[in-house]
Motif scaffolding. Structure first.
Motif: not given
Length: 170
Positions: A52, A36, A13, A99, A38-41, A96-97
């Protein structure tokens, strides 16, 4: 081993931020780190999970302290800044995604603490504001307020000007 797994995750990370900051180590007193979501966040509410935000702010702080060379100077002197207090105000969700930019700056010294402000921005709109107080531990233990001021004052800059959760440009 769970410890090794966590350390590997931290390195994965953080390493890109460290390398980018070292390449761009220009002495700047402000870090503006583009990121950005991320989907894991993402959490069940389909926006960035509140847990996060501190990790994202840590990336901004890492970028700032390497970019302005404070971390290298402190490390050479055997000084370790550690997070003693952290507060976050959430204003708008990050999707999600999406910026965003983490604006990070050391904005003051209060006794034994250096204060770093983080703003998560989409355009000129503040989505979250965080403040971290760093406590300095030197070779002889926790440093005095005078010692903290001596090693930190060259890295202090003005806070980001924000009104009604929108950045005010001078």
């Amino acid at each position: 081993n769970p410890l090794h797994t966590r350390m590997l995750g931290y390195l994965v990370r953080t390493l890109p931020t460290v390398l980018r900051a070292r390449v761009n180590a220009d002495g700047s007193l402000v870090s503006r780190l583009p990121l950005r979501v991320h989907l894991r966040q993402i959490d069940l509410n389909r926006h960035m999970n509140q847990a996060q935000y501190p990790a994202v702010m840590e990336l901004g702080r890492t970028d700032l302290l390497i970019r302005n060379r404070a971390w290298l100077d402190w490390r050479d002197d055997g000084i370790n800044p550690v997070v003693a207090k952290q507060t976050i105000q959430y204003r708008r969700e990050l999707k999600p995604l999406q910026r965003f930019v983490v604006d990070s700056r050391l904005t003051g010294i209060e006794g034994r603490f250096a204060v770093i402000q983080h703003h998560l921005l989409v355009g000129d709109r503040v989505h979250a504001k965080g403040e971290v107080e760093l406590l300095f531990v030197g070779p002889d233990g926790v440093m005095s307020p005078d010692a903290v001021r001596a090693v930190s004052e060259n890295y202090v800059t003005e806070p980001l000007v924000v009104e009604d959760w929108v950045v005010v440009t001078p």
